[in-house]
Design an enzyme around this catalytic site. Structure first.
Site, PDB file in Angstrom:
ATOM      1  N   ARG A 161       0.833  -1.222   0.000  1.00  0.00           N
ATOM      2  CA  ARG A 161       0.000   0.000   0.000  1.00  0.00           C
ATOM      3  C   ARG A 161       0.859   1.261   0.000  1.00  0.00           C
ATOM      4  O   ARG A 161       0.541   2.247   0.672  1.00  0.00           O
ATOM      5  CB  ARG A 161      -0.960   0.036   1.193  1.00  0.00           C
ATOM      6  CG  ARG A 161      -1.957  -1.063   1.233  1.00  0.00           C
ATOM      7  CD  ARG A 161      -2.933  -1.020   0.049  1.00  0.00           C
ATOM      8  NE  ARG A 161      -3.834  -2.136   0.153  1.00  0.00           N
ATOM      9  CZ  ARG A 161      -3.548  -3.368  -0.288  1.00  0.00           C
ATOM     10  NH1 ARG A 161      -2.400  -3.611  -0.893  1.00  0.00           N
ATOM     11  NH2 ARG A 161      -4.419  -4.343  -0.147  1.00  0.00           N
ATOM     12  N   SER A 233     -10.598  -0.012   3.390  1.00  0.00           N
ATOM     13  CA  SER A 233      -9.792  -0.196   4.605  1.00  0.00           C
ATOM     14  C   SER A 233      -9.271   1.151   5.069  1.00  0.00           C
ATOM     15  O   SER A 233      -8.602   1.843   4.310  1.00  0.00           O
ATOM     16  CB  SER A 233      -8.592  -1.098   4.319  1.00  0.00           C
ATOM     17  OG  SER A 233      -9.026  -2.312   3.793  1.00  0.00           O
ATOM     18  N   GLU A 329      -4.338   4.179   6.218  1.00  0.00           N
ATOM     19  CA  GLU A 329      -4.126   3.964   4.776  1.00  0.00           C
ATOM     20  C   GLU A 329      -4.719   5.109   3.953  1.00  0.00           C
ATOM     21  O   GLU A 329      -4.168   5.523   2.931  1.00  0.00           O
ATOM     22  CB  GLU A 329      -4.781   2.633   4.361  1.00  0.00           C
ATOM     23  CG  GLU A 329      -4.676   2.356   2.875  1.00  0.00           C
ATOM     24  CD  GLU A 329      -5.463   1.142   2.419  1.00  0.00           C
ATOM     25  OE1 GLU A 329      -5.295   0.048   2.982  1.00  0.00           O
ATOM     26  OE2 GLU A 329      -6.261   1.294   1.477  1.00  0.00           O
TER      27      GLU A 329
HETATM   28  C1  LIG Z   1     -15.369   0.041  -0.859  1.00  0.00           C
HETATM   29  C2  LIG Z   1     -13.881   0.260  -1.100  1.00  0.00           C
HETATM   30  C3  LIG Z   1     -13.046  -0.823  -1.243  1.00  0.00           C
HETATM   31  C4  LIG Z   1     -11.667  -0.629  -1.459  1.00  0.00           C
HETATM   32  N1  LIG Z   1     -10.878  -1.736  -1.618  1.00  0.00           N
HETATM   33  C5  LIG Z   1      -9.546  -1.586  -1.846  1.00  0.00           C
HETATM   34  C6  LIG Z   1      -8.712  -2.739  -2.026  1.00  0.00           C
HETATM   35  O1  LIG Z   1      -9.164  -3.867  -2.008  1.00  0.00           O
HETATM   36  N2  LIG Z   1      -7.396  -2.525  -2.238  1.00  0.00           N
HETATM   37  C7  LIG Z   1      -6.853  -1.275  -2.296  1.00  0.00           C
HETATM   38  O2  LIG Z   1      -5.636  -1.165  -2.500  1.00  0.00           O
HETATM   39  N3  LIG Z   1      -7.625  -0.171  -2.139  1.00  0.00           N
HETATM   40  C8  LIG Z   1      -8.949  -0.292  -1.916  1.00  0.00           C
HETATM   41  N4  LIG Z   1      -9.741   0.813  -1.739  1.00  0.00           N
HETATM   42  C9  LIG Z   1      -9.138   2.162  -1.785  1.00  0.00           C
HETATM   43  C10 LIG Z   1      -9.234   2.850  -3.170  1.00  0.00           C
HETATM   44  O3  LIG Z   1     -10.163   2.210  -3.974  1.00  0.00           O
HETATM   45  C11 LIG Z   1      -7.884   2.883  -3.881  1.00  0.00           C
HETATM   46  O4  LIG Z   1      -6.901   3.462  -3.070  1.00  0.00           O
HETATM   47  C12 LIG Z   1      -7.950   3.652  -5.204  1.00  0.00           C
HETATM   48  O5  LIG Z   1      -6.750   3.479  -5.924  1.00  0.00           O
HETATM   49  C13 LIG Z   1      -8.202   5.128  -4.990  1.00  0.00           C
HETATM   50  O6  LIG Z   1      -8.418   5.718  -6.253  1.00  0.00           O
HETATM   51  P1  LIG Z   1      -9.095   7.130  -6.386  1.00  0.00           P
HETATM   52  O7  LIG Z   1      -9.024   7.510  -7.815  1.00  0.00           O
HETATM   53  O8  LIG Z   1     -10.434   7.118  -5.781  1.00  0.00           O
HETATM   54  O9  LIG Z   1      -8.079   8.013  -5.532  1.00  0.00           O
HETATM   55  P2  LIG Z   1      -8.435   9.291  -4.658  1.00  0.00           P
HETATM   56  O10 LIG Z   1      -9.125   8.859  -3.421  1.00  0.00           O
HETATM   57  O11 LIG Z   1      -9.092  10.323  -5.486  1.00  0.00           O
HETATM   58  O12 LIG Z   1      -6.968   9.786  -4.293  1.00  0.00           O
HETATM   59  C14 LIG Z   1      -6.139   9.007  -3.466  1.00  0.00           C
HETATM   60  C15 LIG Z   1      -4.787   9.712  -3.322  1.00  0.00           C
HETATM   61  O13 LIG Z   1      -4.097   9.711  -4.568  1.00  0.00           O
HETATM   62  C16 LIG Z   1      -3.876  11.038  -5.022  1.00  0.00           C
HETATM   63  N5  LIG Z   1      -4.148  11.014  -6.472  1.00  0.00           N
HETATM   64  C17 LIG Z   1      -5.313  10.688  -7.077  1.00  0.00           C
HETATM   65  N6  LIG Z   1      -5.154  10.693  -8.415  1.00  0.00           N
HETATM   66  C18 LIG Z   1      -3.862  11.047  -8.652  1.00  0.00           C
HETATM   67  C19 LIG Z   1      -3.084  11.232  -9.835  1.00  0.00           C
HETATM   68  N7  LIG Z   1      -3.593  11.049 -11.065  1.00  0.00           N
HETATM   69  N8  LIG Z   1      -1.776  11.601  -9.700  1.00  0.00           N
HETATM   70  C20 LIG Z   1      -1.239  11.801  -8.458  1.00  0.00           C
HETATM   71  N9  LIG Z   1      -1.932  11.643  -7.310  1.00  0.00           N
HETATM   72  C21 LIG Z   1      -3.230  11.249  -7.412  1.00  0.00           C
HETATM   73  C22 LIG Z   1      -4.825  11.924  -4.237  1.00  0.00           C
HETATM   74  O14 LIG Z   1      -4.297  13.229  -4.084  1.00  0.00           O
HETATM   75  C23 LIG Z   1      -4.906  11.184  -2.915  1.00  0.00           C
HETATM   76  O15 LIG Z   1      -3.805  11.494  -2.105  1.00  0.00           O
HETATM   77  C24 LIG Z   1     -11.128   0.674  -1.535  1.00  0.00           C
HETATM   78  C25 LIG Z   1     -11.987   1.771  -1.396  1.00  0.00           C
HETATM   79  C26 LIG Z   1     -13.350   1.577  -1.175  1.00  0.00           C
HETATM   80  C27 LIG Z   1     -14.252   2.771  -1.046  1.00  0.00           C
END
Ligand SMILES: Cc1cc2nc3c(=O)[nH]c(=O)nc-3n(C[C@H](O)[C@H](O)[C@H](O)COP(=O)(O)OP(=O)(O)OC[C@H]3O[C@@H](n4cnc5c(N)ncnc54)[C@H](O)[C@@H]3O)c2cc1C
Length: 333
Positions: A161, A233, A329
């Site tokens: 992570r 998580s 996380e």
């Molecule tokens: C129901 C649920 C289940 C999940 N299960 C998992 C799992 O099984 N495994 C897992 O690893 N994660 C899981 N997650 C967490 C999440 O899905 C991941 O971390 C995902 O990659 C986040 O993507 P996002 O686009 O929503 O990022 P955001 O929440 O929009 O951003 C996350 C971080 O990344 C930065 N960021 C976003 N886009 C960029 C970019 N293009 N360039 C630079 N920085 C950027 C943001 O500034 C922030 O700090 C889960 C979340 C939920 C709600």
């Protein structure tokens, strides 16, 4: 187009009501540079799907949301395909596209919410597979020079992570495209994870069946953010030295654990939290999910700080009772 005093409630999976002073959805790299130039020296930040953030206050600055789309095949051999995906593509839709084309490697990562651009940030992982196993390279905008850099796998410093983008390049680059190397025909499958193995019993070991099982398991265990706000998580699973683990095991012989390295053991944070009686607990609209203690939830109108306070309370209790420091996380803004 730049919006002003914009609500982010629909842009974070916790469904927290906060406002950003300026907001811009980005549909291509040129637009990203243009918007950043016009923003001058004012503060800004980037979001993808908002599914790994906890927004705790109104933001006096510009929130960018990556919405650039496109998937292209760069190279294809008999055994592999190299694809390039724009950061604003939805991760799960990419998984579905790969399955339709019978491209393997990301089937275990089905139904993880969020964007492709954010996937390398914390090296998303589930059911025995991490993004790093299919990652080839990514393109990112350096926010100081406003020029593009390429990062190969080694440069990303992927860990559990974690990546360089969550450590010393945090807030310094924006990922705009990611390349993945996926398998064709002969797929190396990963089904050692207990629940996955059980669900696949008697079924053909295809990547489509693996994804279908992963989706079914996830739906049965994790709250759907469309129904109950959450960010998956909230804490990382702690990785502790073997000696410390042995002491814990003396008091709690039933404690689940997994080998990490020769000297370290990983223990499920959810088990520690559940043991303290937090599973299903609710404090106003902030709570701990009834089926998975690792997931904090917003039952409606919880404020970000209420969830943050709950998270801190859990961290303190876990430290006091087990001597284990839980690391968050989710990205706190
Ligand atoms: C129901 C649920 C289940 C999940 N299960 C998992 C799992 O099984 N495994 C897992 O690893 N994660 C899981 N997650 C967490 C999440 O899905 C991941 O971390 C995902 O990659 C986040 O993507 P996002 O686009 O929503 O990022 P955001 O929440 O929009 O951003 C996350 C971080 O990344 C930065 N960021 C976003 N886009 C960029 C970019 N293009 N360039 C630079 N920085 C950027 C943001 O500034 C922030 O700090 C889960 C979340 C939920 C709600």
């Amino acid at each position: 187009m730049m919006e002003r005093h914009f609500s982010l409630k629909n842009y974070n999976s916790f469904g927290i009501e906060v406002e950003t002073e300026f907001f811009a959805a980005i549909s291509n790299e040129a637009e990203l540079i243009e918007v950043l130039k016009s923003n001058g020296n004012k503060p800004f930040r980037v979001l993808g799907g908002g599914s790994n953030v906890l927004l705790t206050e109104d933001y006096k600055g510009l929130t960018l949301v990556m919405q650039n789309k496109g998937i292209s095949i760069l190279e294809e051999t008999a055994s592999h395909v190299l694809i390039e995906v724009q950061a604003g593509e939805n991760w799960h839709e990419l998984v579905l596209w790969a399955l339709e084309n019978d491209f393997g490697g990301i089937e275990n990562l089905a139904l993880i919410p969020g964007s492709v651009g954010a996937a390398p940030i914390q090296n998303i992982g589930a059911y025995g597979v991490e993004l790093s196993s299919v990652f080839h390279r990514c393109k990112a905008l350096d926010l100081e020079s406003l020029s593009f850099n390429e990062f190969d796998k080694a440069a990303c410093e992927f860990g559990y992570r974690s990546s360089v983008f969550k450590t010393h390049l945090k807030g310094k680059v924006i990922i705009t495209r990611v390349q993945f190397k996926l398998s064709k025909k002969t797929h190396q499958t990963h089904t050692q994870y207990g629940a996955l193995q059980a669900s696949l019993q008697g079924k053909e070991m295809s990547i489509q069946n693996i994804a279908a099982s992963v989706i079914a398991i996830r739906k049965s265990k994790l709250p759907d953010p469309a129904q109950i706000g959450n960010s998956g998580s909230f804490f990382k699973n702690p990785v502790i030295p073997v000696n410390q683990f042995k002491q814990l095991q003396e008091n709690y012989p039933e404690i689940p654990h997994y080998p990490d390295t020769a000297e370290k053991i990983k223990i499920p944070a959810g088990w520690l939290i559940e043991k303290l009686g937090y599973k299903g607990k609710r404090f106003g609209d902030a709570g701990v999910h009834e089926k998975q203690a690792l997931v904090l939830v917003n039952y409606g109108n919880a404020k970000g700080v209420e969830l943050l306070n709950l998270a801190q309370q859990i961290q303190e209790q876990v430290l006091q009772n087990f001597g284990v420091q839980l690391e968050v996380e989710v990205n706190i803004f």
